[in-house]
Design an enzyme around this catalytic site. Sequence first.
Site, PDB file in Angstrom:
ATOM      1  N   ARG A   1       0.866   0.701  10.654  1.00  0.00           N
ATOM      2  CA  ARG A   1      -0.298   0.516  11.509  1.00  0.00           C
ATOM      3  C   ARG A   1      -0.035  -0.704  12.380  1.00  0.00           C
ATOM      4  O   ARG A   1       0.289  -1.784  11.865  1.00  0.00           O
ATOM      5  CB  ARG A   1      -1.566   0.306  10.682  1.00  0.00           C
ATOM      6  CG  ARG A   1      -2.797   0.136  11.579  1.00  0.00           C
ATOM      7  CD  ARG A   1      -4.073   0.292  10.814  1.00  0.00           C
ATOM      8  NE  ARG A   1      -5.246   0.074  11.659  1.00  0.00           N
ATOM      9  CZ  ARG A   1      -6.493   0.194  11.226  1.00  0.00           C
ATOM     10  NH1 ARG A   1      -6.734   0.558   9.982  1.00  0.00           N
ATOM     11  NH2 ARG A   1      -7.507  -0.022  12.028  1.00  0.00           N
TER      12      ARG A   1
ATOM     13  N   PHE B   1      -4.611   5.390  18.447  1.00  0.00           N
ATOM     14  CA  PHE B   1      -5.863   6.040  18.045  1.00  0.00           C
ATOM     15  C   PHE B   1      -7.114   5.264  18.398  1.00  0.00           C
ATOM     16  O   PHE B   1      -8.222   5.765  18.227  1.00  0.00           O
ATOM     17  CB  PHE B   1      -5.862   6.379  16.547  1.00  0.00           C
ATOM     18  CG  PHE B   1      -5.531   5.243  15.622  1.00  0.00           C
ATOM     19  CD1 PHE B   1      -6.417   4.214  15.412  1.00  0.00           C
ATOM     20  CD2 PHE B   1      -4.317   5.229  14.946  1.00  0.00           C
ATOM     21  CE1 PHE B   1      -6.124   3.170  14.543  1.00  0.00           C
ATOM     22  CE2 PHE B   1      -4.004   4.195  14.067  1.00  0.00           C
ATOM     23  CZ  PHE B   1      -4.909   3.164  13.872  1.00  0.00           C
TER      24      PHE B   1
ATOM     25  N   LYS C   1      -3.844  11.680   9.813  1.00  0.00           N
ATOM     26  CA  LYS C   1      -3.532  10.410   9.142  1.00  0.00           C
ATOM     27  C   LYS C   1      -2.021  10.329   8.948  1.00  0.00           C
ATOM     28  O   LYS C   1      -1.443  11.090   8.175  1.00  0.00           O
ATOM     29  CB  LYS C   1      -4.246  10.290   7.797  1.00  0.00           C
ATOM     30  CG  LYS C   1      -4.079   8.905   7.181  1.00  0.00           C
ATOM     31  CD  LYS C   1      -4.879   8.757   5.909  1.00  0.00           C
ATOM     32  CE  LYS C   1      -4.890   7.318   5.414  1.00  0.00           C
ATOM     33  NZ  LYS C   1      -3.555   6.710   5.308  1.00  0.00           N
TER      34      LYS C   1
ATOM     35  N   GLU D   1      -0.374   4.014  15.097  1.00  0.00           N
ATOM     36  CA  GLU D   1       0.508   4.141  13.936  1.00  0.00           C
ATOM     37  C   GLU D   1       1.889   4.520  14.448  1.00  0.00           C
ATOM     38  O   GLU D   1       2.038   5.470  15.226  1.00  0.00           O
ATOM     39  CB  GLU D   1      -0.021   5.225  12.997  1.00  0.00           C
ATOM     40  CG  GLU D   1       0.608   5.225  11.631  1.00  0.00           C
ATOM     41  CD  GLU D   1      -0.168   4.408  10.600  1.00  0.00           C
ATOM     42  OE1 GLU D   1       0.315   4.285   9.467  1.00  0.00           O
ATOM     43  OE2 GLU D   1      -1.264   3.893  10.933  1.00  0.00           O
TER      44      GLU D   1
ATOM     45  N   ARG E   1      -1.186  -4.555  10.040  1.00  0.00           N
ATOM     46  CA  ARG E   1      -2.563  -4.483   9.552  1.00  0.00           C
ATOM     47  C   ARG E   1      -2.985  -5.811   8.911  1.00  0.00           C
ATOM     48  O   ARG E   1      -4.162  -6.117   8.822  1.00  0.00           O
ATOM     49  CB  ARG E   1      -2.690  -3.289   8.609  1.00  0.00           C
ATOM     50  CG  ARG E   1      -2.906  -3.524   7.201  1.00  0.00           C
ATOM     51  CD  ARG E   1      -3.009  -2.353   6.282  1.00  0.00           C
ATOM     52  NE  ARG E   1      -2.343  -1.119   6.624  1.00  0.00           N
ATOM     53  CZ  ARG E   1      -2.981   0.008   6.943  1.00  0.00           C
ATOM     54  NH1 ARG E   1      -4.291   0.039   6.967  1.00  0.00           N
ATOM     55  NH2 ARG E   1      -2.313   1.103   7.212  1.00  0.00           N
TER      56      ARG E   1
END
Length: 203
Positions: free
Chosen positions: A40, A128, A35, A88, A59
């Site tokens: 993001r 991701f 994380k 990210e 986001r």
Amino acid sequence: MHIIPGIPIRPAAAERMPDPESIVKKLGHCIAQPKLDGFRLQVHVFHKGRKKEIRFFSRNLQDMSEMFPDLYEAVLRLDVENIVVEGEAIAFDMDTGSFLPFQETVKRKRKYEIEEFAKEYPLKLFLFDLLYLNDHSLLSKTHQERRKKLLNVFKEYSKENENIQPIEEEDIKTSKDLEKYFNENISSGLEGVVVKKIDSIYQ
């Protein structure tokens, strides 16, 4: 409704859980990813006429495309017709290769002197999840299937340019596996881990 590259998709959200046991009990065999504490970003690549367009959305679905000229160049080199991918972006120290705290990364969020700050605070973009590729939506595919296609996109990608890459992930079968991987990431100065079901769809 269908995905249209260039129009942002509401991102999937995670929920917090108290301990590794609870997570593995709920998800079973799963994967974990580091994380990161950065921006993001949902990245869209598409063609407008003959020109390749790239958009970076936050986001909150805000268009932040002008803020990332360095990432723009990196994404431009992906060998795809069109793609929607999530990741990210985090600032890093070029001398040590270590990540910088969010207070440093957030300095890239600006309207002026963008080029200068891009040199002072270079970003790495860790991808991701893959939502769309070459005219096909992948939202209903499992995480495992989406991951495989994401890695395939990077098979031919030049190793000379490493400021965009798929994020690593760890296969998790027990709560001990998860606790070990969590502690490794905390020791590296990261926030923790994001855990996903192997067969989960994007929602």
